[in-house]
Design a protein around this motif. Structure first.
Motif, PDB file in Angstrom:
ATOM      1  N   LEU A 159       0.823  -1.219   0.000  1.00  0.00           N
ATOM      2  CA  LEU A 159       0.000   0.000   0.000  1.00  0.00           C
ATOM      3  C   LEU A 159       0.852   1.263   0.000  1.00  0.00           C
ATOM      4  O   LEU A 159       0.529   2.238  -0.666  1.00  0.00           O
ATOM      5  CB  LEU A 159      -0.937   0.001   1.215  1.00  0.00           C
ATOM      6  N   SER A 160       1.974   1.218   0.737  1.00  0.00           N
ATOM      7  CA  SER A 160       2.779   2.441   0.828  1.00  0.00           C
ATOM      8  C   SER A 160       3.460   2.757  -0.498  1.00  0.00           C
ATOM      9  O   SER A 160       3.927   3.866  -0.712  1.00  0.00           O
ATOM     10  CB  SER A 160       3.815   2.318   1.945  1.00  0.00           C
ATOM     11  N   LYS A 161       3.503   1.766  -1.404  1.00  0.00           N
ATOM     12  CA  LYS A 161       4.127   2.013  -2.705  1.00  0.00           C
ATOM     13  C   LYS A 161       3.149   2.618  -3.710  1.00  0.00           C
ATOM     14  O   LYS A 161       3.553   3.088  -4.769  1.00  0.00           O
ATOM     15  CB  LYS A 161       4.704   0.709  -3.268  1.00  0.00           C
ATOM     16  N   ILE A 162       1.845   2.581  -3.407  1.00  0.00           N
ATOM     17  CA  ILE A 162       0.868   3.204  -4.312  1.00  0.00           C
ATOM     18  C   ILE A 162       1.014   4.713  -4.151  1.00  0.00           C
ATOM     19  O   ILE A 162       0.826   5.248  -3.066  1.00  0.00           O
ATOM     20  CB  ILE A 162      -0.573   2.776  -3.960  1.00  0.00           C
ATOM     21  N   SER A 163       1.376   5.391  -5.243  1.00  0.00           N
ATOM     22  CA  SER A 163       1.662   6.819  -5.078  1.00  0.00           C
ATOM     23  C   SER A 163       0.361   7.607  -5.007  1.00  0.00           C
ATOM     24  O   SER A 163      -0.680   7.195  -5.531  1.00  0.00           O
ATOM     25  CB  SER A 163       2.517   7.331  -6.231  1.00  0.00           C
ATOM     26  N   ASP A 164       0.435   8.740  -4.329  1.00  0.00           N
ATOM     27  CA  ASP A 164      -0.737   9.611  -4.195  1.00  0.00           C
ATOM     28  C   ASP A 164      -1.218  10.076  -5.566  1.00  0.00           C
ATOM     29  O   ASP A 164      -2.401  10.321  -5.763  1.00  0.00           O
ATOM     30  CB  ASP A 164      -0.391  10.817  -3.319  1.00  0.00           C
ATOM     31  N   ASP A 165      -0.267  10.200  -6.512  1.00  0.00           N
ATOM     32  CA  ASP A 165      -0.642  10.640  -7.864  1.00  0.00           C
ATOM     33  C   ASP A 165      -1.669   9.688  -8.476  1.00  0.00           C
ATOM     34  O   ASP A 165      -2.623  10.122  -9.118  1.00  0.00           O
ATOM     35  CB  ASP A 165       0.598  10.675  -8.772  1.00  0.00           C
ATOM     36  N   THR A 166      -1.440   8.390  -8.280  1.00  0.00           N
ATOM     37  CA  THR A 166      -2.357   7.402  -8.847  1.00  0.00           C
ATOM     38  C   THR A 166      -3.757   7.613  -8.298  1.00  0.00           C
ATOM     39  O   THR A 166      -4.752   7.584  -9.034  1.00  0.00           O
ATOM     40  CB  THR A 166      -1.885   5.979  -8.472  1.00  0.00           C
ATOM     41  N   ILE A 167      -3.833   7.826  -6.988  1.00  0.00           N
ATOM     42  CA  ILE A 167      -5.141   7.991  -6.350  1.00  0.00           C
ATOM     43  C   ILE A 167      -5.779   9.306  -6.811  1.00  0.00           C
ATOM     44  O   ILE A 167      -6.959   9.361  -7.136  1.00  0.00           O
ATOM     45  CB  ILE A 167      -4.980   7.940  -4.815  1.00  0.00           C
ATOM     46  N   GLU A 168      -4.955  10.365  -6.895  1.00  0.00           N
ATOM     47  CA  GLU A 168      -5.480  11.658  -7.372  1.00  0.00           C
ATOM     48  C   GLU A 168      -5.980  11.542  -8.804  1.00  0.00           C
ATOM     49  O   GLU A 168      -7.017  12.114  -9.149  1.00  0.00           O
ATOM     50  CB  GLU A 168      -4.392  12.731  -7.290  1.00  0.00           C
ATOM     51  N   ALA A 169      -5.232  10.800  -9.607  1.00  0.00           N
ATOM     52  CA  ALA A 169      -5.651  10.614 -11.007  1.00  0.00           C
ATOM     53  C   ALA A 169      -7.031   9.976 -11.061  1.00  0.00           C
ATOM     54  O   ALA A 169      -7.888  10.389 -11.847  1.00  0.00           O
ATOM     55  CB  ALA A 169      -4.636   9.752 -11.747  1.00  0.00           C
ATOM     56  N   ALA A 170      -7.252   8.979 -10.204  1.00  0.00           N
ATOM     57  CA  ALA A 170      -8.551   8.317 -10.171  1.00  0.00           C
ATOM     58  C   ALA A 170      -9.647   9.309  -9.794  1.00  0.00           C
ATOM     59  O   ALA A 170     -10.730   9.323 -10.394  1.00  0.00           O
ATOM     60  CB  ALA A 170      -8.520   7.153  -9.189  1.00  0.00           C
ATOM     61  N   HIS A 171      -9.343  10.163  -8.805  1.00  0.00           N
ATOM     62  CA  HIS A 171     -10.328  11.171  -8.402  1.00  0.00           C
ATOM     63  C   HIS A 171     -10.601  12.146  -9.543  1.00  0.00           C
ATOM     64  O   HIS A 171     -11.743  12.497  -9.823  1.00  0.00           O
ATOM     65  CB  HIS A 171      -9.826  11.941  -7.175  1.00  0.00           C
ATOM     66  N   ASP A 172      -9.512  12.589 -10.211  1.00  0.00           N
ATOM     67  CA  ASP A 172      -9.659  13.550 -11.307  1.00  0.00           C
ATOM     68  C   ASP A 172     -10.518  12.980 -12.427  1.00  0.00           C
ATOM     69  O   ASP A 172     -11.246  13.705 -13.100  1.00  0.00           O
ATOM     70  CB  ASP A 172      -8.283  13.925 -11.886  1.00  0.00           C
ATOM     71  N   LEU A 173     -10.414  11.679 -12.606  1.00  0.00           N
ATOM     72  CA  LEU A 173     -11.184  11.046 -13.679  1.00  0.00           C
ATOM     73  C   LEU A 173     -12.615  10.746 -13.239  1.00  0.00           C
ATOM     74  O   LEU A 173     -13.359  10.078 -13.938  1.00  0.00           O
ATOM     75  CB  LEU A 173     -10.484   9.772 -14.153  1.00  0.00           C
ATOM     76  N   GLY A 174     -12.969  11.207 -12.059  1.00  0.00           N
ATOM     77  CA  GLY A 174     -14.365  11.145 -11.640  1.00  0.00           C
ATOM     78  C   GLY A 174     -14.729  10.007 -10.707  1.00  0.00           C
ATOM     79  O   GLY A 174     -15.900   9.816 -10.397  1.00  0.00           O
ATOM     80  N   ALA A 175     -13.743   9.215 -10.244  1.00  0.00           N
ATOM     81  CA  ALA A 175     -14.078   8.126  -9.329  1.00  0.00           C
ATOM     82  C   ALA A 175     -14.292   8.682  -7.925  1.00  0.00           C
ATOM     83  O   ALA A 175     -13.554   9.572  -7.490  1.00  0.00           O
ATOM     84  CB  ALA A 175     -12.957   7.094  -9.314  1.00  0.00           C
ATOM     85  N   ASN A 176     -15.306   8.161  -7.233  1.00  0.00           N
ATOM     86  CA  ASN A 176     -15.463   8.566  -5.835  1.00  0.00           C
ATOM     87  C   ASN A 176     -14.563   7.691  -4.965  1.00  0.00           C
ATOM     88  O   ASN A 176     -13.867   6.799  -5.471  1.00  0.00           O
ATOM     89  CB  ASN A 176     -16.932   8.503  -5.404  1.00  0.00           C
ATOM     90  N   ALA A 177     -14.582   7.933  -3.661  1.00  0.00           N
ATOM     91  CA  ALA A 177     -13.662   7.231  -2.766  1.00  0.00           C
ATOM     92  C   ALA A 177     -13.836   5.718  -2.872  1.00  0.00           C
ATOM     93  O   ALA A 177     -12.856   4.968  -2.925  1.00  0.00           O
ATOM     94  CB  ALA A 177     -13.881   7.702  -1.340  1.00  0.00           C
ATOM     95  N   PHE A 178     -15.098   5.272  -2.914  1.00  0.00           N
ATOM     96  CA  PHE A 178     -15.371   3.842  -2.966  1.00  0.00           C
ATOM     97  C   PHE A 178     -14.867   3.224  -4.266  1.00  0.00           C
ATOM     98  O   PHE A 178     -14.194   2.188  -4.255  1.00  0.00           O
ATOM     99  CB  PHE A 178     -16.883   3.605  -2.817  1.00  0.00           C
ATOM    100  N   GLN A 179     -15.162   3.911  -5.382  1.00  0.00           N
ATOM    101  CA  GLN A 179     -14.709   3.404  -6.686  1.00  0.00           C
ATOM    102  C   GLN A 179     -13.183   3.366  -6.754  1.00  0.00           C
ATOM    103  O   GLN A 179     -12.608   2.417  -7.283  1.00  0.00           O
ATOM    104  CB  GLN A 179     -15.252   4.276  -7.809  1.00  0.00           C
ATOM    105  N   THR A 180     -12.556   4.407  -6.220  1.00  0.00           N
ATOM    106  CA  THR A 180     -11.089   4.441  -6.212  1.00  0.00           C
ATOM    107  C   THR A 180     -10.544   3.234  -5.472  1.00  0.00           C
ATOM    108  O   THR A 180      -9.594   2.584  -5.907  1.00  0.00           O
ATOM    109  CB  THR A 180     -10.579   5.723  -5.518  1.00  0.00           C
ATOM    110  N   PHE A 181     -11.193   2.927  -4.356  1.00  0.00           N
ATOM    111  CA  PHE A 181     -10.732   1.795  -3.559  1.00  0.00           C
ATOM    112  C   PHE A 181     -10.872   0.480  -4.332  1.00  0.00           C
ATOM    113  O   PHE A 181      -9.923  -0.293  -4.445  1.00  0.00           O
ATOM    114  CB  PHE A 181     -11.496   1.728  -2.240  1.00  0.00           C
TER     115      PHE A 181
END
Lengths: 269, 255
Positions: A159-181
């Motif tokens: 988990l610590s290797k998943i970069s914040d950029d990846t998660i932000e990208a998911a948010h930017d593309l319209g995923a909510n917290a649950f979908q991102t997860f």
């Protein structure tokens, strides 16, 4: 000089003390006392006592693994966001090992006892006391306690290797917290989950100490049966034969790791 | 709110991890011999600790085996890591697969297999066989700690040292080793801790006449453990915390 020769002393060591010993288990497991070939030692697993112990081991280790998984995943997520230093997190989970593992497990005996601390607290707040010691639940408890770090650490590593950029990208593309997860974090953490599952399942399946201490010696797991063949009955062939059965489950675990954690991202340390 | 929930959850898990340790520390000061009754504060068991040769012998064996096995595994493992790092893909995959065996295999199977091999080659079970067993299960921890560091190290710095006239050994000591030192140190510490806490491998490879703390405790589980062992564990645990606290302090001021 070719530097790969530097690994030769190590390879010789591993051949002598890992590979050959494993072959010896095969040899003993597939021969009788006189040295003739036989499958009886392996077939002995189907005797009522052995099969009962094996099924019990499988059941308890599966329950413990699931509990560890449920406890560890949120914890690993919290640790990822806590921004503590990596070494500190490893440290808090390794530190308990400096107090002997048998003593720590023994301590649960006192805490879980009929007149123990936990029941005193329960009766103090007016709840009925629990009969926990010398039951299979006490063994599950001990397994979760002892093996939880081996589930948390690989998950945290991944988990610590998943970069914040990846998660932000998911948010930017319209995923909510649950979908991102579901779509991003969970799939990326699979190597850690698989590695954690095997790191808990194998020791839980094969333990004989935890069941000895917390089961009061009355509840036999497959590990206890094998241990007794070596220490009391001195029937090494039978003990080796039963170990071969255990190795089937261990090999399945190794294959799972090879498939899901190819790059070794989910190693414990 | 979310932060509160996370902290509470974390606190509960840590409580779960550390409650038995707290219980043992408290019990080491219990004047009663029985675990379940508290009869008052006392240093009795700490006093008895000093006079028990059985416990002192077991402690000495435990520490010597932990130190020797961690040291030998660290040297052998670090040298091996350099070799593995220079292997082609296929042999490397196979070697790392072999390295993983003691990590993934069940302890009881590793222990039994070692016992069988010692007996097969006619090695008498005792100090040496415990040591070999511990080195064997410590090696993977060292290699898995050193390998990632080694991958990050630039080969060019080592080659530059060679070009400047250093012997391969000197180049390794002066250039590569400082680079991979954090991995080597954590490998050593992990190996030492694992050896210290091991029971299963020791149980099967020790033969009679020698005990480590683990096997001594196990032999007393049925008849009741001497509280002096809680006292000893308390001393060991507190010592480690103090050492780690001192060792980590300068790092904090660096940040």
């Amino acid at each position: 000089m070719n530097r790969k020769f530097l690994s030769f002393p190590y390879l010789i060591w591993m051949a002598g003390f890992t590979l050959i010993p494993l072959l010896l288990i095969f040899y003993y497991g597939l021969t009788d006392r006189a040295g003739g070939f036989t499958l009886d030692n392996v077939k002995a697993i189907s005797s009522p006592e052995c099969i009962q112990a094996l099924l019990r081991s499988l059941k308890l280790s599966c329950i413990s693994t699931v509990i560890c998984l449920i406890l560890a995943y949120p914890l690993a997520m919290i640790l990822k966001h806590s921004k503590s230093r990596n070494s500190f997190i490893v440290f808090i989970f390794i530190l308990p090992m400096w107090m002997n593992f048998l003593l720590r497990t023994m301590a649960w005996q006192v805490l879980l006892d009929k007149n123990g601390v936990i029941n005193n607290i329960l009766s103090f707040i007016g709840l009925p006391s629990l009969n926990m010691i010398n039951t299979t639940s006490a063994i599950v408890f001990g397994m979760v306690y002892n093996f939880l770090p081996f589930m948390v650490l690989p998950m945290y590593n991944v988990l610590s290797k998943i970069s914040d950029d990846t998660i932000e990208a998911a948010h930017d593309l319209g995923a909510n917290a649950f979908q991102t997860f579901i779509k991003v974090i969970l799939p990326l953490s699979v190597p850690g989950i698989v590695s954690g599952i095997t790191m808990v399942f194998v020791p839980a399946l094969t333990t004989f100490v935890i069941s000895d201490i917390l089961g009061g010696g009355m509840i036999l797991l497959i590990g206890n049966v094998i241990e007794q063949e070596f220490t009391f009955s001195n029937n090494w062939n039978l003990g080796s034969g039963l170990s071969l059965v255990l190795m089937i489950f261990i090999i399945i675990s190794m294959i799972m790791i090879a498939i899901f954690d190819k790059d070794g991202e989910g190693t414990v340390f | 709110m979310k932060k509160f929930l996370s902290s509470t959850y974390m606190a509960i898990i840590l409580l779960f991890m550390y409650i038995p340790i707290v219980a043992l520390i408290i019990l080491s000061f219990n004047s009663s011999k029985y675990m379940s009754t508290w009869t008052g504060f006392s240093f009795r068991w700490y006093g008895q600790l000093l006079s028990s040769t059985i416990i002192k012998d077991a402690l000495r064996n435990t520490l010597i085996i932990a130190f020797l096995s961690a040291t030998i595994a660290t040297i052998l493992g670090t040298v091996a890591s350099i070799g593995i790092n220079n292997m082609k893909k296929m042999p490397k995959t196979i070697t790392m697969g072999i390295t993983n065996i003691p990590m993934l295999n069940a302890e009881i199977v590793t222990a039994i297999s070692l016992m069988l091999v010692f007996i097969a080659i006619g090695l008498k079970l005792g100090f040496l066989t415990i040591l070999i067993g511990h080195i064997t299960f410590n090696l993977p921890y060292v290699i898995l700690s050193v390998m990632p560091r080694l991958k990050q190290t630039e080969i060019s710095t080592y080659e530059a040292a060679l070009d400047l006239g250093a012997s391969p050994f000197k180049a390794f000591m002066k250039v590569v080793l400082p680079d991979i030192m954090p991995g080597v140190t954590s490998g050593f510490l992990l190996a030492f801790t694992m050896s210290l806490d091991d029971f299963v491998i020791t149980h099967f490879t020790k033969g009679s006449g020698i005990n480590t703390l683990s096997t001594l405790i196990y032999s007393e589980v049925r008849k009741g453990i001497k509280p002096s062992l809680y006292a000893l564990s308390t001393i060991m645990f507190i010592t480690v915390i103090i050492i780690l606290f001192i060792a980590n302090k300068p790092k904090k001021s660096e940040q």
